[in-house]
Design a protein around this motif. Sequence first.
Motif, PDB file in Angstrom:
ATOM      1  N   ARG A  30     -30.689  21.170   8.083  1.00 24.91           N
ATOM      2  CA  ARG A  30     -30.200  20.687   9.502  1.00 24.91           C
ATOM      3  C   ARG A  30     -28.790  20.744   9.963  1.00 24.91           C
ATOM      4  O   ARG A  30     -28.496  20.528  11.231  1.00 24.91           O
ATOM      5  CB  ARG A  30     -30.868  19.436   9.791  1.00 24.91           C
ATOM      6  CG  ARG A  30     -32.457  19.313   9.479  1.00 24.91           C
ATOM      7  CD  ARG A  30     -33.063  20.007  10.659  1.00 24.91           C
ATOM      8  NE  ARG A  30     -34.645  19.955  10.720  1.00 24.91           N
ATOM      9  CZ  ARG A  30     -35.307  20.835   9.439  1.00 24.91           C
ATOM     10  NH1 ARG A  30     -34.775  21.809   8.904  1.00 24.91           N
ATOM     11  NH2 ARG A  30     -36.499  20.738   9.931  1.00 24.91           N
ATOM     12  N   ASP A  31     -27.856  20.830   8.941  1.00 25.98           N
ATOM     13  CA  ASP A  31     -26.356  20.548   9.209  1.00 25.98           C
ATOM     14  C   ASP A  31     -25.690  21.231   8.068  1.00 25.98           C
ATOM     15  O   ASP A  31     -26.319  21.078   6.645  1.00 25.98           O
ATOM     16  CB  ASP A  31     -26.003  19.311   9.900  1.00 25.98           C
ATOM     17  CG  ASP A  31     -24.820  19.021  10.442  1.00 25.98           C
ATOM     18  OD1 ASP A  31     -24.304  20.337  10.697  1.00 25.98           O
ATOM     19  OD2 ASP A  31     -24.120  18.083  10.748  1.00 25.98           O
ATOM     20  N   THR A  35     -26.938  18.924   5.011  1.00 23.74           N
ATOM     21  CA  THR A  35     -28.139  18.059   5.252  1.00 23.74           C
ATOM     22  C   THR A  35     -29.275  18.552   5.704  1.00 23.74           C
ATOM     23  O   THR A  35     -29.717  19.482   6.073  1.00 23.74           O
ATOM     24  CB  THR A  35     -27.690  17.115   6.779  1.00 23.74           C
ATOM     25  OG1 THR A  35     -26.412  16.384   6.821  1.00 23.74           O
ATOM     26  CG2 THR A  35     -28.643  16.181   7.055  1.00 23.74           C
ATOM     27  N   PRO A  73     -29.085  10.461   7.116  1.00 23.23           N
ATOM     28  CA  PRO A  73     -28.156  11.037   8.090  1.00 23.23           C
ATOM     29  C   PRO A  73     -28.008  10.663   9.465  1.00 23.23           C
ATOM     30  O   PRO A  73     -28.862   9.750   9.783  1.00 23.23           O
ATOM     31  CB  PRO A  73     -29.037  12.550   8.208  1.00 23.23           C
ATOM     32  CG  PRO A  73     -30.515  12.010   7.850  1.00 23.23           C
ATOM     33  CD  PRO A  73     -30.364  11.036   6.898  1.00 23.23           C
ATOM     34  N   PRO A  74     -26.990  10.858  10.227  1.00 26.54           N
ATOM     35  CA  PRO A  74     -25.956  12.062   9.800  1.00 26.54           C
ATOM     36  C   PRO A  74     -25.009  11.573   8.928  1.00 26.54           C
ATOM     37  O   PRO A  74     -24.707  10.386   8.749  1.00 26.54           O
ATOM     38  CB  PRO A  74     -25.334  12.365  11.284  1.00 26.54           C
ATOM     39  CG  PRO A  74     -25.362  11.029  11.990  1.00 26.54           C
ATOM     40  CD  PRO A  74     -26.744  10.372  11.657  1.00 26.54           C
ATOM     41  N   TYR A  75     -24.448  12.251   8.153  1.00 18.97           N
ATOM     42  CA  TYR A  75     -23.569  11.924   6.923  1.00 18.97           C
ATOM     43  C   TYR A  75     -21.947  12.326   7.389  1.00 18.97           C
ATOM     44  O   TYR A  75     -21.686  13.099   8.115  1.00 18.97           O
ATOM     45  CB  TYR A  75     -23.661  12.831   5.654  1.00 18.97           C
ATOM     46  CG  TYR A  75     -24.983  12.416   4.985  1.00 18.97           C
ATOM     47  CD1 TYR A  75     -25.010  11.224   4.081  1.00 18.97           C
ATOM     48  CD2 TYR A  75     -26.390  13.098   5.308  1.00 18.97           C
ATOM     49  CE1 TYR A  75     -26.411  11.090   3.532  1.00 18.97           C
ATOM     50  CE2 TYR A  75     -27.369  12.809   4.652  1.00 18.97           C
ATOM     51  CZ  TYR A  75     -27.650  11.839   3.616  1.00 18.97           C
ATOM     52  OH  TYR A  75     -28.428  11.460   3.120  1.00 18.97           O
ATOM     53  N   GLU A  76     -21.091  11.655   6.786  1.00 18.13           N
ATOM     54  CA  GLU A  76     -19.639  12.102   6.932  1.00 18.13           C
ATOM     55  C   GLU A  76     -19.162  12.099   5.601  1.00 18.13           C
ATOM     56  O   GLU A  76     -19.285  11.266   4.773  1.00 18.13           O
ATOM     57  CB  GLU A  76     -18.953  10.977   7.936  1.00 18.13           C
ATOM     58  CG  GLU A  76     -19.251  10.894   9.412  1.00 18.13           C
ATOM     59  CD  GLU A  76     -18.602   9.648  10.111  1.00 18.13           C
ATOM     60  OE1 GLU A  76     -18.033   9.076   9.500  1.00 18.13           O
ATOM     61  OE2 GLU A  76     -19.199   9.630  11.014  1.00 18.13           O
ATOM     62  N   SER A 131     -23.201   7.333   5.140  1.00 17.30           N
ATOM     63  CA  SER A 131     -24.684   7.558   5.619  1.00 17.30           C
ATOM     64  C   SER A 131     -24.402   6.778   7.086  1.00 17.30           C
ATOM     65  O   SER A 131     -23.407   6.124   7.307  1.00 17.30           O
ATOM     66  CB  SER A 131     -25.489   6.787   4.728  1.00 17.30           C
ATOM     67  OG  SER A 131     -25.537   7.586   3.493  1.00 17.30           O
ATOM     68  N   ALA A 132     -25.464   7.048   7.952  1.00 19.71           N
ATOM     69  CA  ALA A 132     -25.468   6.577   8.986  1.00 19.71           C
ATOM     70  C   ALA A 132     -25.554   5.103   9.186  1.00 19.71           C
ATOM     71  O   ALA A 132     -25.099   4.327  10.193  1.00 19.71           O
ATOM     72  CB  ALA A 132     -26.720   7.265  10.064  1.00 19.71           C
TER      73      ALA A 132
END
Length: 394
Positions: A87-88, A99, A138-141, A153-154
């Motif tokens: 997805r990303d 992701t 997600p979304p992850y950084e 993590s979110a």
Amino acid sequence: MLTTTTSRVVAATLAGGTLLMGCAAQHSDGRAANTKEKIPHGYVEGAEEMPEPQPRLVLADGETGRVHVLDLLTGETSAVAHVEGVRDIAGNGRYAYLTTGSGVLRVIDGGSWAVDHGDHFHYYRTAARDLGEVAGRPPYETAEGAAVTAVRSADGAVELFDRARMEKGDLAGTGGLRAAAAVPYQEHLLMAADGAVVARARTGGAGTPVGACEDPAGTAVTRRGVIFGCADGALLVTRKGGAFAGERIRYPRTGKDGERATEFLHRPGSTTLAAKAGDSGTWVLDVAAKRWKLLETGPVVAVNAVGEDAPVLSLTEDGVLHAYDPVSGDETARTELLTAPLTGSPSIQVDTGRAYLNDPAARAVHEIDYNDDLRRARTFETGFTPTYMTETGR
């Protein structure tokens, strides 16, 4: 079809060879090198040192789950993993972070990277490989440092991974914490939480406050320091004489809803950053000058910044790639590149000589010379749909 351009490779080889000669002549502290040393300067176990950058693209097909690595020097593509429901994708120099629809983060070692020694670089390559998964939300950084990689993590959970173990193929966490953002930097961990950014040792501790930052979103590591995106602009964190300090860089105007920068794109190491500005256009943050500029171009699909005195690139929904002067804001070039309506997740990756755009509809990747009116230098036909893309080896 692949058309080749050799001048870039030759120039990089000559430049890289000069750097390696310099390394052979001296140690980093200036002492004459001993040519009989068993371990040469810059040695990395299990990797081959090269005289030039080793740029590669990690490409993921969002439909089939096929993940490939495209070697930009040879034009060869090799399969590295199968990841269902991508997805990303994000990248930080060596690793690609994918992701998935199930919520886990898949980590791919792109097998090429550069090590900054201050006055020169070392370039390495090895085989690309799948390191496994990180469980989270997600979304992850992600943010990479010399010793650890931080994955957030979110839900605010941050897990730290030992880089030395990652380089050996072992994806094992070294500890967790909670923060709104976390960036490894200068043997410390910069963390945003409770309206402030603090610097703490990687091994733990309360940390030292370095500046205020409300509602943090987006980070970037530059040669001038670390940028944290904040509600009123950005916080630049630097270190001098062993002490960390923060300086606020406020937006030049009160932003509209959805206009603030939440993700920064730039050529690794450069001090000019680009970010989407909602429906208004593109933000340009000159870290050296500590100045924002809004390019009022309307909404963009993808952006990136090449560097100081170099163009800011953006892709619009009509498939046109644009180049802008980061100071004046004037458009300097444009080219019709992708066919509208756009499909997949087109992105712009930049390095010291070229930009790359994935073209999911055409099952291709385009190499662009941004110093030559956005000339299309090469087109790589992938044989699969490159829905997502990131670059390694920079």
